[in-house]
Design an enzyme around this catalytic site. Sequence first.
Site, PDB file in Angstrom:
ATOM      1  N   HIS A 176       0.803  -1.226   0.000  1.00 47.74           N
ATOM      2  CA  HIS A 176       0.000   0.000   0.000  1.00 47.74           C
ATOM      3  C   HIS A 176       0.837   1.278   0.000  1.00 47.74           C
ATOM      4  O   HIS A 176       0.279   2.381  -0.053  1.00 47.74           O
ATOM      5  CB  HIS A 176      -0.972   0.012   1.190  1.00 47.74           C
ATOM      6  CG  HIS A 176      -0.290  -0.054   2.523  1.00 47.74           C
ATOM      7  ND1 HIS A 176       0.153   1.064   3.179  1.00 47.74           N
ATOM      8  CD2 HIS A 176       0.025  -1.101   3.323  1.00 47.74           C
ATOM      9  CE1 HIS A 176       0.716   0.715   4.315  1.00 47.74           C
ATOM     10  NE2 HIS A 176       0.654  -0.600   4.438  1.00 47.74           N
TER      11      HIS A 176
ATOM     12  N   LYS B  60       4.462 -20.289  19.166  1.00 42.00           N
ATOM     13  CA  LYS B  60       5.926 -20.248  19.317  1.00 42.00           C
ATOM     14  C   LYS B  60       6.416 -18.809  19.474  1.00 42.00           C
ATOM     15  O   LYS B  60       7.479 -18.578  20.073  1.00 42.00           O
ATOM     16  CB  LYS B  60       6.609 -20.944  18.141  1.00 42.00           C
ATOM     17  CG  LYS B  60       6.260 -20.398  16.755  1.00 42.00           C
ATOM     18  CD  LYS B  60       7.160 -19.287  16.288  1.00 42.00           C
ATOM     19  CE  LYS B  60       6.715 -18.770  14.947  1.00 42.00           C
ATOM     20  NZ  LYS B  60       7.548 -17.640  14.457  1.00 42.00           N
TER      21      LYS B  60
END
Length: 344
Positions: free
Chosen positions: A32, A192
């Site tokens: 963007h 994790k």
Amino acid sequence: MNEVAVIGAGSWGTALAMVLADNDKRVRLWGHKNEQIKEINENHTNEKYLKNVILPQNIIGYTHLKSALAGIDVMILAVPTKAIREVLKQIIQIECIPSTIVHVSKGIEPDTHLRITEMIEEELGNERKKDVVVLSGPSHAEEVSLRHPTTVTVSSKNMKAAELVQDLFMNQHFRVYTNPDTIGVEIGGALKNIIALAAGITDGLGYGDNAKAALITRGLAEIARLGTKMGANPLTFSGLTGIGDLIVTCTSVHSRNWRAGNMLGKGHKLEEVLESMGMVVEGVRTTKAAYQLAKKYEVKMPITEALYAVLFSNVEAKEAVDLLMARVKTQEMEDLFNILEKKV
């Protein structure tokens, strides 16, 4: 399938675009920011995210979603978890939804407790049902962009779609396995990051390798405990998206979660850490979501609880570690026995 769209021009999206480009695909890389896309198209670099890396010529940058997705069958969704709904809403609005959506982010949405696959399915709804595939595993973008050997896993409710994505990405540098356990793959990849933040904190405190080994090992037990309760196969956590992802994220300076934790361990405030990182630290949001899930499923997650206290309750990092070490004694293999008993 000569053209593929990668939505998200950060480090991971760009690295995966390079893998696809190496496989002779014409890659439409959407971002963007006009200046970033101009750099990609004119200089064939993306210096903010991948320093000193030259991008293949068959990666073309786009700033308009409709142009990036027109006629595309497979889309790689490589935006942070918090941006997924916003981007999907834009894609739905322009009516350019590819038949296969591959998400490569690692997180869980706080409050809703949804995995990314579930978020995508919820946004699309039954009337726009598509094949959703997750790609996850121990893989730093910096090393993938240098074509260092990397192995990952893909998973989907539709394993034919997973195999399609396997074929799309697999090459001599980037090996792809399939796994039917979508829940386990997503939970392992998301949680994790929590343990990596904690490992960074112990390193920042100067506690050394003993503490880190303990965190990784007991962290894996927490992940398996919650993941199994949510329906995952416990064996998944012994694979690439479990112990594999834990090792790489808890021990590497490439890991933004480890780096953020390291700064917290050295006494920096969370706001200061996030501002200095310049990239999303998924583990922060995921800690909140996992803390809520632990309460919901009545699962013991002491490392997650300690990290939650540091991030959101202003508890000092050293105090949180000391409280962890002072917990009531228990039997190490108790978790494994409980998990296996429920699965037999």
